[in-house]
Design a protein around this motif. Structure first.
Motif, PDB file in Angstrom:
ATOM      1  N   PHE A 125       0.808  -1.212   0.000  1.00 47.43           N
ATOM      2  CA  PHE A 125       0.000   0.000   0.000  1.00 47.43           C
ATOM      3  C   PHE A 125       0.847   1.270   0.000  1.00 47.43           C
ATOM      4  N   ALA A 126       1.876   1.323   0.830  1.00 46.45           N
ATOM      5  CA  ALA A 126       2.712   2.531   0.894  1.00 46.45           C
ATOM      6  C   ALA A 126       3.367   2.791  -0.459  1.00 46.45           C
ATOM      7  N   ARG A 127       3.825   1.744  -1.094  1.00 47.82           N
ATOM      8  CA  ARG A 127       4.474   1.902  -2.395  1.00 47.82           C
ATOM      9  C   ARG A 127       3.461   2.251  -3.477  1.00 47.82           C
ATOM     10  N   LEU A 128       2.257   1.678  -3.388  1.00 45.16           N
ATOM     11  CA  LEU A 128       1.211   2.051  -4.352  1.00 45.16           C
ATOM     12  C   LEU A 128       0.832   3.521  -4.212  1.00 45.16           C
ATOM     13  N   ARG A 129       0.703   3.977  -2.991  1.00 40.45           N
ATOM     14  CA  ARG A 129       0.352   5.387  -2.777  1.00 40.45           C
ATOM     15  C   ARG A 129       1.408   6.298  -3.402  1.00 40.45           C
ATOM     16  N   ALA A 130       2.661   5.901  -3.278  1.00 41.73           N
ATOM     17  CA  ALA A 130       3.758   6.725  -3.786  1.00 41.73           C
ATOM     18  C   ALA A 130       3.822   6.769  -5.312  1.00 41.73           C
ATOM     19  N   CYS A 131       3.320   5.735  -5.973  1.00 38.71           N
ATOM     20  CA  CYS A 131       3.489   5.690  -7.435  1.00 38.71           C
ATOM     21  C   CYS A 131       2.167   5.765  -8.202  1.00 38.71           C
ATOM     22  N   THR A 132       1.086   6.123  -7.525  1.00 42.35           N
ATOM     23  CA  THR A 132      -0.199   6.277  -8.208  1.00 42.35           C
ATOM     24  C   THR A 132      -0.755   7.663  -7.941  1.00 42.35           C
ATOM     25  N   SER A 133      -1.609   8.077  -8.833  1.00 46.62           N
ATOM     26  CA  SER A 133      -2.264   9.378  -8.676  1.00 46.62           C
ATOM     27  C   SER A 133      -3.528   9.217  -7.833  1.00 46.62           C
ATOM     28  N   ALA A 134      -4.025  10.332  -7.359  1.00 49.63           N
ATOM     29  CA  ALA A 134      -5.282  10.319  -6.603  1.00 49.63           C
ATOM     30  C   ALA A 134      -6.406   9.763  -7.479  1.00 49.63           C
ATOM     31  N   ALA A 135      -6.400  10.088  -8.765  1.00 52.91           N
ATOM     32  CA  ALA A 135      -7.437   9.585  -9.678  1.00 52.91           C
ATOM     33  C   ALA A 135      -7.362   8.066  -9.815  1.00 52.91           C
ATOM     34  N   GLU A 136      -6.157   7.517  -9.908  1.00 50.32           N
ATOM     35  CA  GLU A 136      -6.004   6.061  -9.986  1.00 50.32           C
ATOM     36  C   GLU A 136      -6.532   5.401  -8.718  1.00 50.32           C
ATOM     37  N   ARG A 137      -6.196   5.985  -7.566  1.00 54.54           N
ATOM     38  CA  ARG A 137      -6.639   5.409  -6.295  1.00 54.54           C
ATOM     39  C   ARG A 137      -8.152   5.511  -6.127  1.00 54.54           C
ATOM     40  N   ARG A 138      -8.748   6.599  -6.625  1.00 52.66           N
ATOM     41  CA  ARG A 138     -10.215   6.717  -6.582  1.00 52.66           C
ATOM     42  C   ARG A 138     -10.860   5.664  -7.473  1.00 52.66           C
ATOM     43  N   ALA A 139     -10.309   5.463  -8.652  1.00 54.59           N
ATOM     44  CA  ALA A 139     -10.851   4.456  -9.573  1.00 54.59           C
ATOM     45  C   ALA A 139     -10.731   3.058  -8.963  1.00 54.59           C
ATOM     46  N   MET A 140      -9.603   2.778  -8.335  1.00 50.85           N
ATOM     47  CA  MET A 140      -9.439   1.469  -7.693  1.00 50.85           C
ATOM     48  C   MET A 140     -10.401   1.307  -6.524  1.00 50.85           C
ATOM     49  N   ALA A 141     -10.648   2.374  -5.779  1.00 50.01           N
ATOM     50  CA  ALA A 141     -11.602   2.293  -4.655  1.00 50.01           C
ATOM     51  C   ALA A 141     -12.989   1.932  -5.182  1.00 50.01           C
ATOM     52  N   ALA A 142     -13.395   2.557  -6.274  1.00 49.05           N
ATOM     53  CA  ALA A 142     -14.705   2.239  -6.862  1.00 49.05           C
ATOM     54  C   ALA A 142     -14.733   0.790  -7.340  1.00 49.05           C
ATOM     55  N   ALA A 143     -13.630   0.338  -7.934  1.00 52.51           N
ATOM     56  CA  ALA A 143     -13.563  -1.045  -8.412  1.00 52.51           C
ATOM     57  C   ALA A 143     -13.590  -2.027  -7.240  1.00 52.51           C
ATOM     58  N   VAL A 144     -12.911  -1.701  -6.143  1.00 56.90           N
ATOM     59  CA  VAL A 144     -12.921  -2.569  -4.955  1.00 56.90           C
ATOM     60  C   VAL A 144     -14.338  -2.673  -4.410  1.00 56.90           C
TER      61      VAL A 144
END
Length: 183
Positions: free
Chosen positions: A119-138
């Motif tokens: 998770f820490a590494r994903l946060r560092a290499c993804t954008s807020a938009a990518e993380r929002r899209a993944m949250a919706a997909a989860v």
């Protein structure tokens, strides 16, 4: 805000899982079965969504993603096997509390590994938009996820191919058990 960022969402769920372990451990004898059912459901749904959405993305996005995710999948398989054993044997089994403590340790170590190495590494290499899209997909994946553990389905492909039929069977089983007055 937690619902909009996949990392915040999953870390909040890790907190909910810790709370559910506490609930099972503190429940009066006549409430243990229900509390354990809630824990089982949460763990099963949570892990399926991670396996379908987060781990494949991390595998592609992170340096040594294969290794990071491979470690997490081995941990998830171990936890699922323990959870399945507990679920099959029931809360009245003589080793239930001992095995529950073992499961808690395995799940806690797994969550720490995800938070630290994935998770820490994903946060560092993804954008807020990518993380929002993944949250919706989860969240979408969780609506179709099995509610019982199914060891051996720790890949996105297996979850997509087998997950929905297993989820339908799991949910039908829940309805039948409730109708019969069981957990």
């Amino acid at each position: 805000m937690a619902e909009h960022d996949v990392i915040d969402l999953l870390m909040a769920q890790h907190g909910q899982i810790r709370d559910l372990f506490d609930e099972v451990e503190k429940a009066p004898p006549d409430k243990v079965d229900g509390a354990f059912a809630r824990l089982t459901r949460m763990l099963s749904v949570h892990e399926t969504a991670e396996e379908e959405i987060v781990h494949p993305y991390a595998r592609r996005k992170l340096d040594n993603g294969q290794g990071v995710v491979g470690d997490r999948l081995r941990e998830e398989n171990h936890a699922k096997r323990l959870l399945l054993d507990l679920d099959r044997n029931g809360v009245d089994h003589p080793r239930f509390w001992e095995r529950l403590a073992e499961l808690r340790t395995v799940v806690t170590m797994h969550a720490r590994g995800e938070e630290r190495y994935e998770f820490a590494r994903l946060r560092a290499c993804t954008s807020a938009a990518e993380r929002r899209a993944m949250a919706a997909a989860v969240r979408a994946a969780e609506t179709l996820a099995p509610v019982r553990p199914h060891p051996g389905t720790e890949s996105a492909v297996k979850n997509v191919l087998l997950g929905t039929p297993m989820a339908v069977m799991d949910r039908a089983r829940e309805v039948i058990r409730k109708a019969l007055g069981k957990r």
